[in-house]
Design a protein around this motif. Structure first.
Motif, short mmCIF file in Angstrom:
data_model
loop_
_atom_site.label_atom_id
_atom_site.label_comp_id
_atom_site.label_asym_id
_atom_site.label_seq_id
_atom_site.Cartn_x
_atom_site.Cartn_y
_atom_site.Cartn_z
N ILE A 1 31.34 48.10 45.38
CA ILE A 1 32.44 47.28 45.90
C ILE A 1 31.89 46.17 46.80
O ILE A 1 32.30 45.02 46.70
N LYS A 2 30.94 46.53 47.62
CA LYS A 2 30.32 45.56 48.54
C LYS A 2 29.65 44.43 47.74
O LYS A 2 29.83 43.25 48.05
N VAL A 3 28.90 44.80 46.72
CA VAL A 3 28.22 43.81 45.89
C VAL A 3 29.24 42.93 45.17
O VAL A 3 29.11 41.71 45.12
N ALA A 4 30.28 43.57 44.62
CA ALA A 4 31.29 42.83 43.87
C ALA A 4 32.05 41.85 44.77
O ALA A 4 32.42 40.75 44.32
N ARG A 5 32.27 42.23 46.01
CA ARG A 5 32.95 41.32 46.95
C ARG A 5 32.13 40.05 47.16
O ARG A 5 32.68 38.98 47.40
N GLY A 6 30.83 40.19 47.05
CA GLY A 6 29.94 39.04 47.22
C GLY A 6 30.06 38.01 46.10
O GLY A 6 29.57 36.90 46.22
N PHE A 7 30.70 38.39 45.01
CA PHE A 7 30.86 37.47 43.88
C PHE A 7 32.00 36.48 44.10
O PHE A 7 32.26 35.64 43.25
N GLY A 8 32.70 36.61 45.21
CA GLY A 8 33.74 35.63 45.52
C GLY A 8 35.14 36.11 45.24
O GLY A 8 35.47 37.26 45.50
N ASP A 9 35.96 35.23 44.71
CA ASP A 9 37.39 35.43 44.48
C ASP A 9 37.68 36.81 43.87
O ASP A 9 37.31 37.09 42.74
N LEU A 10 38.37 37.66 44.63
CA LEU A 10 38.65 39.02 44.18
C LEU A 10 39.75 39.07 43.12
O LEU A 10 39.85 40.04 42.38
N SER A 11 40.56 38.03 43.03
CA SER A 11 41.67 38.06 42.07
C SER A 11 41.20 38.01 40.62
O SER A 11 41.91 38.45 39.73
N TYR B 1 34.65 43.86 40.73
CA TYR B 1 35.40 44.43 41.85
C TYR B 1 36.50 45.36 41.33
O TYR B 1 36.66 46.48 41.81
N ASP B 2 37.24 44.88 40.34
CA ASP B 2 38.32 45.70 39.75
C ASP B 2 37.77 47.00 39.17
O ASP B 2 38.35 48.07 39.36
N GLU B 3 36.65 46.90 38.48
CA GLU B 3 36.04 48.09 37.88
C GLU B 3 35.60 49.08 38.96
O GLU B 3 35.83 50.29 38.84
N ALA B 4 35.00 48.57 40.01
CA ALA B 4 34.54 49.44 41.10
C ALA B 4 35.72 50.11 41.81
O ALA B 4 35.66 51.29 42.15
N LYS B 5 36.80 49.36 42.00
CA LYS B 5 37.98 49.93 42.66
C LYS B 5 38.64 50.99 41.76
O LYS B 5 39.10 52.02 42.26
#
Length: 159
Positions: free
Chosen positions: A35-45, A50-54
């Motif tokens: 999740i932390k790494v995915a947040r670093g990719f920018g826009d969460l929408s 990020y969606d996969e990790a959540k």
């Protein structure tokens, strides 16, 4: 309504405890890092990682909740020395399907441990229910999707 009691062998109890510990420590940490790494990719929408990790996090938390409830309401199956020859939960029973003239061996376990491909059937399954409380030499009939089948108990082993 009372919570359901889960019948487990000692082995099953230990396996579920081990899985819970793994999920609460290792998997939670791994997913938090994803999740932390995915947040670093920018826009969460529009962030698939990020969606996969959540989603993975939600599945793990659901499994943790299930295991915690299971362990809270677990009852370890105890061998009853007075019923050595009687099929009970925890027994390994060899029986003959008289319709097919085929011998089969299964351990009767609670639903949480059921895995027919590993030789473990639930005490709540039609066959498991039908075999409970029988002795060597007893026969019973059980309704299956393929019709009524007659079974004969050949051996009963405890533990």
């Amino acid at each position: 309504m009372a919570d359901k009691e889960f019948l487990l062998t000692q082995e099953g109890l230990d396996q579920h405890k081990e899985e819970l510990e793994f999920l609460k420590t290792t998997r939670r940490t791994e997913i938090a890092e994803k999740i932390k790494v995915a947040r670093g990719f920018g826009d969460l929408s529009e962030n698939a990682e990020y969606d996969e990790a959540k989603n993975e996090q939600a599945q793990v938390e659901e499994r943790i909740n299930y295991l915690e409830n299971l362990l809270l309401h677990a009852k370890v199956i105890q061998d009853d020395e007075n019923q050595k020859d009687v099929v009970t939960v925890g027994s390994t029973v060899t029986y003959k399907n008289l319709n097919l003239n085929k011998e089969m061996t299964y351990q009767i376990v609670g639903t949480a441990e059921s895995d027919p491909f590993a030789g473990r059937i639930s005490n709540e399954s039609p066959t498991g229910k039908a075999l409970l409380n029988l002795k060597v030499g007893d026969t019973t009939k059980v309704e299956t999707p393929g019709g009524i089948v007659e079974l004969k108990v050949l051996t009963v082993k405890k533990g």
